[in-house]
Design a protein around this motif. Sequence first.
Motif, PDB file in Angstrom:
ATOM      1  N   ASP A 338       0.853  -0.960  -0.026  1.00 40.72           N
ATOM      2  CA  ASP A 338       0.235   0.060  -0.172  1.00 40.72           C
ATOM      3  C   ASP A 338       1.021   0.906  -0.061  1.00 40.72           C
ATOM      4  O   ASP A 338       0.374   2.522  -0.456  1.00 40.72           O
ATOM      5  CB  ASP A 338      -0.970   0.064   1.165  1.00 40.72           C
ATOM      6  CG  ASP A 338      -2.545  -0.894   1.024  1.00 40.72           C
ATOM      7  OD1 ASP A 338      -2.383  -1.589   0.304  1.00 40.72           O
ATOM      8  OD2 ASP A 338      -2.756  -1.597   2.296  1.00 40.72           O
ATOM      9  N   TYR A 354       0.972  -7.540  -7.770  1.00 45.48           N
ATOM     10  CA  TYR A 354       0.300  -7.713  -7.714  1.00 45.48           C
ATOM     11  C   TYR A 354      -0.086  -9.492  -6.797  1.00 45.48           C
ATOM     12  O   TYR A 354      -0.747 -10.157  -6.734  1.00 45.48           O
ATOM     13  CB  TYR A 354      -0.746  -7.208  -8.707  1.00 45.48           C
ATOM     14  CG  TYR A 354      -1.534  -5.974  -8.453  1.00 45.48           C
ATOM     15  CD1 TYR A 354      -2.035  -5.649  -8.227  1.00 45.48           C
ATOM     16  CD2 TYR A 354      -0.544  -5.175  -9.543  1.00 45.48           C
ATOM     17  CE1 TYR A 354      -2.886  -4.146  -7.823  1.00 45.48           C
ATOM     18  CE2 TYR A 354      -0.805  -3.569  -9.265  1.00 45.48           C
ATOM     19  CZ  TYR A 354      -1.703  -3.052  -8.694  1.00 45.48           C
ATOM     20  OH  TYR A 354      -2.250  -1.717  -8.413  1.00 45.48           O
ATOM     21  N   ARG A 369     -10.996 -13.748  -0.562  1.00 44.01           N
ATOM     22  CA  ARG A 369     -10.625 -11.997  -0.358  1.00 44.01           C
ATOM     23  C   ARG A 369      -9.358 -12.144  -1.757  1.00 44.01           C
ATOM     24  O   ARG A 369      -9.380 -11.029  -2.253  1.00 44.01           O
ATOM     25  CB  ARG A 369      -9.911 -11.542   0.863  1.00 44.01           C
ATOM     26  CG  ARG A 369      -9.612  -9.921   0.816  1.00 44.01           C
ATOM     27  CD  ARG A 369      -8.938  -9.538   2.375  1.00 44.01           C
ATOM     28  NE  ARG A 369      -8.361  -8.679   2.593  1.00 44.01           N
ATOM     29  CZ  ARG A 369      -7.439  -7.916   3.063  1.00 44.01           C
ATOM     30  NH1 ARG A 369      -6.576  -9.023   4.046  1.00 44.01           N
ATOM     31  NH2 ARG A 369      -6.946  -7.281   2.723  1.00 44.01           N
ATOM     32  N   GLN A 372     -11.249 -11.638  -4.594  1.00 44.91           N
ATOM     33  CA  GLN A 372     -12.012 -10.721  -4.805  1.00 44.91           C
ATOM     34  C   GLN A 372     -10.845  -9.482  -5.151  1.00 44.91           C
ATOM     35  O   GLN A 372     -11.451  -8.343  -6.120  1.00 44.91           O
ATOM     36  CB  GLN A 372     -12.281 -10.018  -3.816  1.00 44.91           C
ATOM     37  CG  GLN A 372     -13.250  -8.432  -3.666  1.00 44.91           C
ATOM     38  CD  GLN A 372     -13.549  -8.043  -2.550  1.00 44.91           C
ATOM     39  OE1 GLN A 372     -13.494  -8.775  -1.240  1.00 44.91           O
ATOM     40  NE2 GLN A 372     -14.337  -6.992  -1.916  1.00 44.91           N
ATOM     41  N   PHE A 373      -9.887  -9.187  -4.699  1.00 41.19           N
ATOM     42  CA  PHE A 373      -8.493  -8.957  -5.428  1.00 41.19           C
ATOM     43  C   PHE A 373      -8.221  -9.324  -6.116  1.00 41.19           C
ATOM     44  O   PHE A 373      -7.809  -8.259  -7.222  1.00 41.19           O
ATOM     45  CB  PHE A 373      -7.190  -9.069  -4.155  1.00 41.19           C
ATOM     46  CG  PHE A 373      -5.728  -7.840  -4.321  1.00 41.19           C
ATOM     47  CD1 PHE A 373      -6.316  -6.860  -4.290  1.00 41.19           C
ATOM     48  CD2 PHE A 373      -4.911  -8.571  -4.985  1.00 41.19           C
ATOM     49  CE1 PHE A 373      -4.745  -5.946  -4.224  1.00 41.19           C
ATOM     50  CE2 PHE A 373      -3.657  -8.089  -5.852  1.00 41.19           C
ATOM     51  CZ  PHE A 373      -3.947  -6.450  -5.069  1.00 41.19           C
ATOM     52  N   ASN A 375     -10.116  -9.684  -9.347  1.00 43.70           N
ATOM     53  CA  ASN A 375     -11.325  -9.093  -9.685  1.00 43.70           C
ATOM     54  C   ASN A 375     -11.022  -7.664  -9.749  1.00 43.70           C
ATOM     55  O   ASN A 375     -11.383  -7.384 -10.858  1.00 43.70           O
ATOM     56  CB  ASN A 375     -12.238  -9.130  -9.144  1.00 43.70           C
ATOM     57  CG  ASN A 375     -12.996 -11.144  -9.283  1.00 43.70           C
ATOM     58  OD1 ASN A 375     -11.888 -12.217 -10.489  1.00 43.70           O
ATOM     59  ND2 ASN A 375     -13.400 -11.638  -8.358  1.00 43.70           N
ATOM     60  N   GLN A 376     -10.494  -7.069  -8.672  1.00 41.30           N
ATOM     61  CA  GLN A 376     -10.410  -5.565  -9.195  1.00 41.30           C
ATOM     62  C   GLN A 376      -8.928  -5.457  -9.954  1.00 41.30           C
ATOM     63  O   GLN A 376      -8.790  -3.821  -9.427  1.00 41.30           O
ATOM     64  CB  GLN A 376     -10.264  -5.087  -7.112  1.00 41.30           C
ATOM     65  CG  GLN A 376     -12.005  -5.597  -7.299  1.00 41.30           C
ATOM     66  CD  GLN A 376     -12.501  -4.795  -5.153  1.00 41.30           C
ATOM     67  OE1 GLN A 376     -11.166  -4.615  -4.717  1.00 41.30           O
ATOM     68  NE2 GLN A 376     -13.877  -4.857  -4.591  1.00 41.30           N
ATOM     69  N   MET A 377      -8.132  -5.956 -10.076  1.00 42.29           N
ATOM     70  CA  MET A 377      -6.946  -5.569  -9.832  1.00 42.29           C
ATOM     71  C   MET A 377      -6.741  -4.716 -11.822  1.00 42.29           C
ATOM     72  O   MET A 377      -8.289  -5.128 -11.943  1.00 42.29           O
ATOM     73  CB  MET A 377      -6.154  -7.148 -10.423  1.00 42.29           C
ATOM     74  CG  MET A 377      -5.441  -8.049  -9.736  1.00 42.29           C
ATOM     75  SD  MET A 377      -3.962  -7.995  -9.661  1.00 42.29           S
ATOM     76  CE  MET A 377      -4.681  -9.725 -11.338  1.00 42.29           C
ATOM     77  N   PRO A 378      -6.019  -3.987 -11.248  1.00 41.43           N
ATOM     78  CA  PRO A 378      -5.981  -2.778 -12.880  1.00 41.43           C
ATOM     79  C   PRO A 378      -5.204  -3.867 -14.346  1.00 41.43           C
ATOM     80  O   PRO A 378      -5.235  -2.698 -15.053  1.00 41.43           O
ATOM     81  CB  PRO A 378      -4.793  -2.173 -12.803  1.00 41.43           C
ATOM     82  CG  PRO A 378      -4.164  -2.284 -11.401  1.00 41.43           C
ATOM     83  CD  PRO A 378      -4.684  -3.500 -10.990  1.00 41.43           C
ATOM     84  N   LYS A 380      -5.359  -7.647 -15.995  1.00 38.25           N
ATOM     85  CA  LYS A 380      -5.873  -9.225 -16.890  1.00 38.25           C
ATOM     86  C   LYS A 380      -4.941 -10.412 -15.631  1.00 38.25           C
ATOM     87  O   LYS A 380      -3.853 -10.102 -16.133  1.00 38.25           O
ATOM     88  CB  LYS A 380      -5.629  -9.463 -17.782  1.00 38.25           C
ATOM     89  CG  LYS A 380      -6.247 -10.400 -18.356  1.00 38.25           C
ATOM     90  CD  LYS A 380      -6.336 -10.931 -19.824  1.00 38.25           C
ATOM     91  CE  LYS A 380      -7.563 -11.828 -20.692  1.00 38.25           C
ATOM     92  NZ  LYS A 380      -7.355 -11.928 -21.773  1.00 38.25           N
TER      93      LYS A 380
END
Length: 586
Positions: A338, A354, A369, A372-373, A375-378, A380
């Motif tokens: 972060d 990532y 989790r 979920q992370f 699916n939210q990555m910038p 592919k």
Amino acid sequence: MAKQGLEVKFKFYDELLTQCVSQRALREGQWVHAHMIKTHYEPPVYLRTRLIVLYVKCECLSDARYVFDEMPERNVVSWTAMISGYARMGHSSEALNLFVQMIRSGAEPNEFTFATVLTCCTGAFGFCLGWQIHSLLVKHPFESHVFVGSSLLDMYAKAGRIQEARDIFEALPEKDVVSCTAIISGYAQQGLDEKALELFRRLRMEGMNFNYVTYVGILTALSGLAALEHGRQVHSHVLRLKLPFYVVLQNSLIDMYSKCGNLAYSRRIFDNMSERTIISWNAMLVGYSRHGLGKEVVELFELLKAEITTRPNSVTLLAVLSGCSHGGMEHRGLKIFDEMLNEEDGVELGIEHYACVVDLLGRSGQVERALQFINQMPFKPNAAIWGSLLGACRFHQNTNVGKIAGNSLLDIEPENAGNYVVLANLYASAGKWEELRRVRELMKEKAVVKVPGKSWIEVEQTLHTFHASDNSHPRKEEIFQKVRELSARIKGAGYVPDMGCVLHDVDEEQKEKMLLGHSEKLALAFGLIAEPQGKPIRVIKNLRICVDCHNFAKFVSQVYKREVSLRDKARFHRIVGGKCSCGDYW
């Protein structure tokens, strides 16, 4: 008189340019060049070539090319000097284009021209040109020249054509340190570490003297083999020969000792370095990371951040995140990620960083989790990310998320046998035999072949290699008997075979027999037979170590009071008193 005057001018300019070249005196050389122009002196080919050499040595390629283009006539030295300038500065395409112009002009290349231009023949396109240059060489008497041969075999080695490189090497009428270094480094870069070691030992017995670059190459090979005793010997050679301890050599020693499981030696070399590059820091960080020493990784990272002259790069951050993951420090790892994500002038984060976060979450059991992370990555998600999640699902027995990860992985890499094996392991451990059969059918349909696992151990500077249920070792009966003895004894201490590691729906007795034939167990048993009491047993495997072999080694360490070091393709497991540095999850 006019002729005599020209000779005086020639001698005058020659002496000045010679001094400028030897001292790399660019400004003074430019004055000499300017004086020629102002006095309308038309220098001969030799002096123009000296100007090219001066500008090339001072890295002024545009000035060198200006002189070259203005030459009314050129000789082979002029062409070679200009080609060499482009090659040295990394302008391979310009060097190759100029070489083509040289051939078309009718000029005949010499051995130095060929040796220089071959260094530019890298990559798929470059190798194609290099192959054509090799064909051209057959028409010239330079193919067996040591300079040309060294460049030629280096080109083939870097293109992965190691057998052609070896053929050229053996055909050389005389071999020097450059050609020997090129072939040894070629083997090491291709992962043919045993070949590199075998050739190094042969050449050394034949009396060949090596330089520090050769030792960097052989240390790379010994790192791959985790051959600690050989590595110590090479380190001793370097010290006895009083070779200059360039940073690249010290970095190779740090890497070698780290990959051989001796981090104390790595750190000693690191601490004694008079100069460190970011590669030095990264080598040490990666070493700690692979050993699961997250605390040491973070401490060293803090020291690096306090350095004024050295800044962390993407490899540094990767090593730190991986170290936090392997060291069970997921909260610290996520905090560092972060911080880097929000730092304006920090390291540019790539998909590999990532992937480390997915690994951090997965190792701590937070597989939902982690999904979920993803699916939210910038980015592919790639095979490494899905593979990390699948491995976490295998460990934490989450078949629902594991199925998503496994199917995504097979879509991306349908030919990678390892993906099928991990997914099959997940289904086998959960007793889902129907799904396991489906994975097997997919493997057959895609004609996927699993890479055979092998383990090896170094005993008295000899490498002993084992495959599953291996019958080739001369002491096979003794080794199998020792494995059975180990199994029987550690069962009394609580060891229970992990039948989920067997990808066959057979009875329990057959499964246990198959587990006892794993290459890691055979190497471990041989180590206990061959190594004296008190000496650590060091086993290396080309694939991931299975859960059962890991547990087996832990109980052997506890019952037999032996330190066991297991290195697989991803990391180290240092087991002392039945406890592993990996915290039982890797």
